[in-house]
Design a protein around this motif. Structure first.
Motif, PDB file in Angstrom:
ATOM      1  N   MET A   1       0.824  -1.212   0.000  1.00  0.00           N
ATOM      2  CA  MET A   1       0.000   0.000   0.000  1.00  0.00           C
ATOM      3  C   MET A   1       0.862   1.268   0.000  1.00  0.00           C
ATOM      4  SD  MET A   1      -3.045   1.322  -0.019  1.00  0.00           S
ATOM      5  CE  MET A   1      -4.176   0.022   0.467  1.00  0.00           C
ATOM      6  N   LEU A   2       1.897   1.261   0.866  1.00  0.00           N
ATOM      7  CA  LEU A   2       2.763   2.443   0.960  1.00  0.00           C
ATOM      8  C   LEU A   2       3.483   2.681  -0.365  1.00  0.00           C
ATOM      9  CD1 LEU A   2       3.930   4.714   2.686  1.00  0.00           C
ATOM     10  CD2 LEU A   2       5.705   3.113   3.448  1.00  0.00           C
ATOM     11  N   PHE A   3       3.910   1.601  -1.009  1.00  0.00           N
ATOM     12  CA  PHE A   3       4.610   1.742  -2.287  1.00  0.00           C
ATOM     13  C   PHE A   3       3.730   2.441  -3.314  1.00  0.00           C
ATOM     14  CE2 PHE A   3       5.497   0.090  -6.554  1.00  0.00           C
ATOM     15  CZ  PHE A   3       6.798   0.524  -6.714  1.00  0.00           C
ATOM     16  N   GLN A   4       2.434   2.037  -3.374  1.00  0.00           N
ATOM     17  CA  GLN A   4       1.514   2.662  -4.324  1.00  0.00           C
ATOM     18  C   GLN A   4       1.302   4.145  -3.993  1.00  0.00           C
ATOM     19  OE1 GLN A   4       1.018  -0.319  -3.037  1.00  0.00           O
ATOM     20  NE2 GLN A   4       0.802  -1.712  -4.788  1.00  0.00           N
ATOM     21  N   LEU A   5       1.245   4.455  -2.687  1.00  0.00           N
ATOM     22  CA  LEU A   5       1.074   5.851  -2.269  1.00  0.00           C
ATOM     23  C   LEU A   5       2.273   6.699  -2.699  1.00  0.00           C
ATOM     24  CD1 LEU A   5      -0.406   5.846   1.364  1.00  0.00           C
ATOM     25  CD2 LEU A   5      -1.388   6.911  -0.671  1.00  0.00           C
ATOM     26  N   VAL A   6       3.469   6.178  -2.442  1.00  0.00           N
ATOM     27  CA  VAL A   6       4.691   6.908  -2.809  1.00  0.00           C
ATOM     28  C   VAL A   6       4.755   7.106  -4.322  1.00  0.00           C
ATOM     29  CG1 VAL A   6       7.208   6.794  -2.872  1.00  0.00           C
ATOM     30  CG2 VAL A   6       5.974   6.128  -0.794  1.00  0.00           C
ATOM     31  N   LEU A   7       4.435   6.056  -5.075  1.00  0.00           N
ATOM     32  CA  LEU A   7       4.463   6.137  -6.528  1.00  0.00           C
ATOM     33  C   LEU A   7       3.472   7.178  -7.023  1.00  0.00           C
ATOM     34  CD1 LEU A   7       5.760   4.922  -9.058  1.00  0.00           C
ATOM     35  CD2 LEU A   7       3.893   3.232  -9.115  1.00  0.00           C
ATOM     36  N   LYS A   8       2.277   7.189  -6.422  1.00  0.00           N
ATOM     37  CA  LYS A   8       1.260   8.176  -6.803  1.00  0.00           C
ATOM     38  C   LYS A   8       1.752   9.598  -6.541  1.00  0.00           C
ATOM     39  CE  LYS A   8      -1.855   9.099  -3.789  1.00  0.00           C
ATOM     40  NZ  LYS A   8      -1.587  10.540  -3.547  1.00  0.00           N
ATOM     41  N   ASP A   9       2.302   9.809  -5.320  1.00  0.00           N
ATOM     42  CA  ASP A   9       2.770  11.154  -4.965  1.00  0.00           C
ATOM     43  C   ASP A   9       3.928  11.597  -5.854  1.00  0.00           C
ATOM     44  OD1 ASP A   9       0.905  11.358  -2.994  1.00  0.00           O
ATOM     45  OD2 ASP A   9       2.251  10.826  -1.348  1.00  0.00           O
ATOM     46  N   PHE A  10       4.825  10.691  -6.137  1.00  0.00           N
ATOM     47  CA  PHE A  10       5.983  11.024  -6.963  1.00  0.00           C
ATOM     48  C   PHE A  10       5.547  11.397  -8.380  1.00  0.00           C
ATOM     49  CE2 PHE A  10       9.639   9.875  -9.676  1.00  0.00           C
ATOM     50  CZ  PHE A  10      10.600  10.676  -9.095  1.00  0.00           C
ATOM     51  N   LYS A  11       4.604  10.624  -8.941  1.00  0.00           N
ATOM     52  CA  LYS A  11       4.101  10.920 -10.281  1.00  0.00           C
ATOM     53  C   LYS A  11       3.431  12.282 -10.325  1.00  0.00           C
ATOM     54  CE  LYS A  11       3.377   6.206 -12.045  1.00  0.00           C
ATOM     55  NZ  LYS A  11       2.363   5.189 -12.442  1.00  0.00           N
ATOM     56  N   ARG A  12       2.663  12.615  -9.281  1.00  0.00           N
ATOM     57  CA  ARG A  12       1.998  13.913  -9.246  1.00  0.00           C
ATOM     58  C   ARG A  12       3.018  15.045  -9.251  1.00  0.00           C
ATOM     59  NH1 ARG A  12      -2.598  15.835  -5.609  1.00  0.00           N
ATOM     60  NH2 ARG A  12      -2.452  17.375  -7.270  1.00  0.00           N
ATOM     61  N   SER A 298       8.350  10.647  -1.017  1.00  0.00           N
ATOM     62  CA  SER A 298       8.256  11.204  -2.378  1.00  0.00           C
ATOM     63  C   SER A 298       8.999  12.534  -2.495  1.00  0.00           C
ATOM     64  CB  SER A 298       6.788  11.368  -2.792  1.00  0.00           C
ATOM     65  OG  SER A 298       6.109  12.227  -1.894  1.00  0.00           O
ATOM     66  N   THR A 299       8.901  13.383  -1.467  1.00  0.00           N
ATOM     67  CA  THR A 299       9.629  14.657  -1.496  1.00  0.00           C
ATOM     68  C   THR A 299      11.133  14.417  -1.424  1.00  0.00           C
ATOM     69  OG1 THR A 299       7.767  15.759  -0.387  1.00  0.00           O
ATOM     70  CG2 THR A 299       9.861  16.943  -0.427  1.00  0.00           C
ATOM     71  N   SER A 300      11.537  13.442  -0.638  1.00  0.00           N
ATOM     72  CA  SER A 300      12.958  13.095  -0.558  1.00  0.00           C
ATOM     73  C   SER A 300      13.461  12.624  -1.919  1.00  0.00           C
ATOM     74  CB  SER A 300      13.190  12.006   0.492  1.00  0.00           C
ATOM     75  OG  SER A 300      12.813  12.448   1.783  1.00  0.00           O
ATOM     76  N   MET A 301      12.660  11.837  -2.615  1.00  0.00           N
ATOM     77  CA  MET A 301      13.053  11.341  -3.943  1.00  0.00           C
ATOM     78  C   MET A 301      13.210  12.501  -4.922  1.00  0.00           C
ATOM     79  SD  MET A 301      10.543   7.990  -4.086  1.00  0.00           S
ATOM     80  CE  MET A 301      10.777   7.704  -5.844  1.00  0.00           C
ATOM     81  N   ILE A 302      12.259  13.436  -4.898  1.00  0.00           N
ATOM     82  CA  ILE A 302      12.342  14.597  -5.778  1.00  0.00           C
ATOM     83  C   ILE A 302      13.583  15.422  -5.453  1.00  0.00           C
ATOM     84  CG2 ILE A 302      11.309  16.889  -6.179  1.00  0.00           C
ATOM     85  CD1 ILE A 302      10.081  14.821  -7.926  1.00  0.00           C
ATOM     86  N   THR A 303      13.925  15.534  -4.169  1.00  0.00           N
ATOM     87  CA  THR A 303      15.113  16.298  -3.759  1.00  0.00           C
ATOM     88  C   THR A 303      16.384  15.662  -4.304  1.00  0.00           C
ATOM     89  OG1 THR A 303      13.977  16.976  -1.728  1.00  0.00           O
ATOM     90  CG2 THR A 303      16.369  17.241  -1.789  1.00  0.00           C
ATOM     91  N   VAL A 304      16.447  14.330  -4.240  1.00  0.00           N
ATOM     92  CA  VAL A 304      17.616  13.627  -4.788  1.00  0.00           C
ATOM     93  C   VAL A 304      17.731  13.884  -6.290  1.00  0.00           C
ATOM     94  CG1 VAL A 304      18.630  11.365  -5.259  1.00  0.00           C
ATOM     95  CG2 VAL A 304      17.640  11.833  -3.008  1.00  0.00           C
ATOM     96  N   VAL A 305      16.607  13.807  -6.995  1.00  0.00           N
ATOM     97  CA  VAL A 305      16.600  14.075  -8.443  1.00  0.00           C
ATOM     98  C   VAL A 305      17.031  15.514  -8.708  1.00  0.00           C
ATOM     99  CG1 VAL A 305      15.147  14.274 -10.495  1.00  0.00           C
ATOM    100  CG2 VAL A 305      14.850  12.330  -8.937  1.00  0.00           C
ATOM    101  N   GLN A 306      16.458  16.450  -7.945  1.00  0.00           N
ATOM    102  CA  GLN A 306      16.754  17.878  -8.112  1.00  0.00           C
ATOM    103  C   GLN A 306      18.245  18.168  -7.953  1.00  0.00           C
ATOM    104  OE1 GLN A 306      15.502  20.096  -4.759  1.00  0.00           O
ATOM    105  NE2 GLN A 306      15.833  22.113  -5.661  1.00  0.00           N
TER     106      GLN A 306
END
Length: 441
Positions: A1-12, A298-306
């Motif tokens: 469930m958490l994986f799907q939530l993170v994936l959803k947030d990251f895609k958004r 998801s925010t941490s992932m975006i920060t790493v990408v950024q």
């Protein structure tokens, strides 16, 4: 469930092209502009405009020499020192021009002239130009400077005197002027201390008045202490690399925009609430804590990408090195965790307030204040208090860590920055979960 939530947030988040442009393209552009415009303060290989200063001389040198000469001819002193020794002392005193040393040997030395230009002028004119921002500093030579310094150097006594420096707080170069003047003053003080120690030892051993015979050598000792050699030297810690302007501002802009990334990540949950997605997730059995954990990841992932993209851009465009690549990514994960924690706190506060105002406050004002405090806009090494304080805000701790990696430090050698960011990430996350727990569904 958490994986799907993170994936959803990251895609958004990656589909919000406007937001991504702000947190990725803007820091790259600003870093380039600042690196080209004021990056030269980091290296002697890059040029910058010398600081203009004024010197206000209130001292009467001739009177000072006469007063000291008069002292040595006084009955108390002359009866203990031979006339020949007094002549030698007076010659040594006249040969020593302390202000000439300051002007010609210090301020007009080849290295110092590259960073400082001075003019002699009356005090009212100097203060007027300082107020108008045309000067970095005004140096004031006090009354009786020559007399007090010669008296301290060539007699058993010590007269206190200070050269005053009035700095322009808006000029970074005023700190350089202060450092050079301090080097000159410290060298003078060192000679006075050496003289005191010499005379005390002479009295203790019974040499007494005989010690005055050697005081004429104080002029040579003064030069030996290095006053005439006060210079500008660009020092790099052994085994470490200097930081260029492009490196500083690449890291500076990357770490400043993590604040915007946190605000960017903080507004999605309240947006989902307005669109009723939030309520549907609650009905599906997803808790607010799970949503906040997803926001953290998801925010941490975006920060790493950024930060990774900014690193790659700076390497390609400006050849800016970020140090060991493994250490860079390890530290970036820590920075991302602190950013994600801040996003969790902002998400919870927005949710509690039922609006995006806390993300907006972060974008509109708080981020600029923290950017100043963290040293992202300009270096703080000339302002010791702010430089120390900057290590305790997320962007400042992140910037300091990246700069140390660029210098050649390892991941384990920047432990204080890592610990600060982990503590801040945990603190922000804990506050976020606490705020969300007290709110209504």
């Amino acid at each position: 469930m958490l994986f799907q939530l993170v994936l959803k947030d990251f895609k958004r988040m990656i589909r919000d092209y406007k937001g991504l442009a702000i947190i990725i393209l803007m820091p790259a552009v600003l870093g380039a502009v600042l690196g080209f415009s004021i990056g030269g303060i980091f290296s002697d290989e890059e040029s910058f405009t010398p600081a203009n200063i004024a010197i206000v001389d209130k001292d009467n040198s001739e009177q000072g020499y006469a007063e000291v000469e008069k002292f040595f001819h006084s009955p108390t002193i002359s009866k203990n020192i031979s006339a020949d020794d007094i002549l030698k002392l007076n010659k040594a005193i006249k040969d020593l021009d302390l202000k000439k040393i300051l002007y010609q040997d210090v301020l007009e030395s080849e290295k110092v002239k590259q960073v400082i230009r001075y003019k002699m002028m009356p005090e009212p004119d100097a203060m007027k130009l300082l107020k108008e921002g045309k000067l970095s500093a005004v140096i004031v030579i006090p009354e009786d400077f020559t007399y007090n310094m010669l008296f301290s150097l060539f007699t058993p006594f010590k007269n206190h005197t200070d050269i005053e420096i009035i700095k322009n707080p808006n000029k970074f170069s005023s700190g350089i002027v202060e450092s050079i003047l301090k080097a000159y003053s410290d060298a003078l003080s060192a000679v006075v201390i050496a003289k005191d120690s010499y005379l005390e030892a002479a009295i203790w051993t019974g040499a007494g008045a005989k010690s005055y015979r050697n005081l004429e050598n104080m002029a040579e000792k003064l030069y030996g202490q290095g006053i005439k050699d006060v210079n500008i030297k660009y020092m790099v810690e052994p085994g470490k690399k200097p930081i260029s302007g492009f490196q500083y501002y690449s890291a500076g802009m990357a770490t400043m925009f993590i604040l915007f990334t946190a605000a960017f990540g903080g507004h999605f949950l309240i947006d989902e609430k307005k669109k009723y997605t939030y309520h549907r997730m609650l009905l599906a059995g997803i808790t607010r804590n799970q949503m906040l954990v997803s926001r953290l990841i998801s925010t941490s992932m975006i920060t790493v990408v950024q930060i990774t993209l900014l690193m790659l851009l700076s390497r390609v465009m400006f050849r800016a090195s970020w140090g060991n690549i493994a250490d860079f990514f390890a530290f970036t994960v820590v920075v991302a965790f602190a950013t994600g924690g801040l996003a969790v706190m902002l998400s919870a506060m927005n949710l509690r307030a039922n609006s995006e105002k806390f993300s907006e406050i972060m974008n509109m004002g708080v981020s600029q204040f923290l950017a100043f405090l963290g040293g992202n806009m300009f270096p703080l090494f000339g302002i010791p208090f702010l430089n120390s304080l900057s290590r305790f805000v997320p962007n400042g701790a992140a910037l300091n860590g990246y700069l140390n990696l660029m210098k050649g430090y390892s991941f384990y050698e920047i432990g204080s920055n890592i610990l600060t960011l982990i503590i801040l990430g945990l603190l922000f996350s804990t506050l976020g979960f606490s705020v969300a727990r007290g709110g209504a569904e």
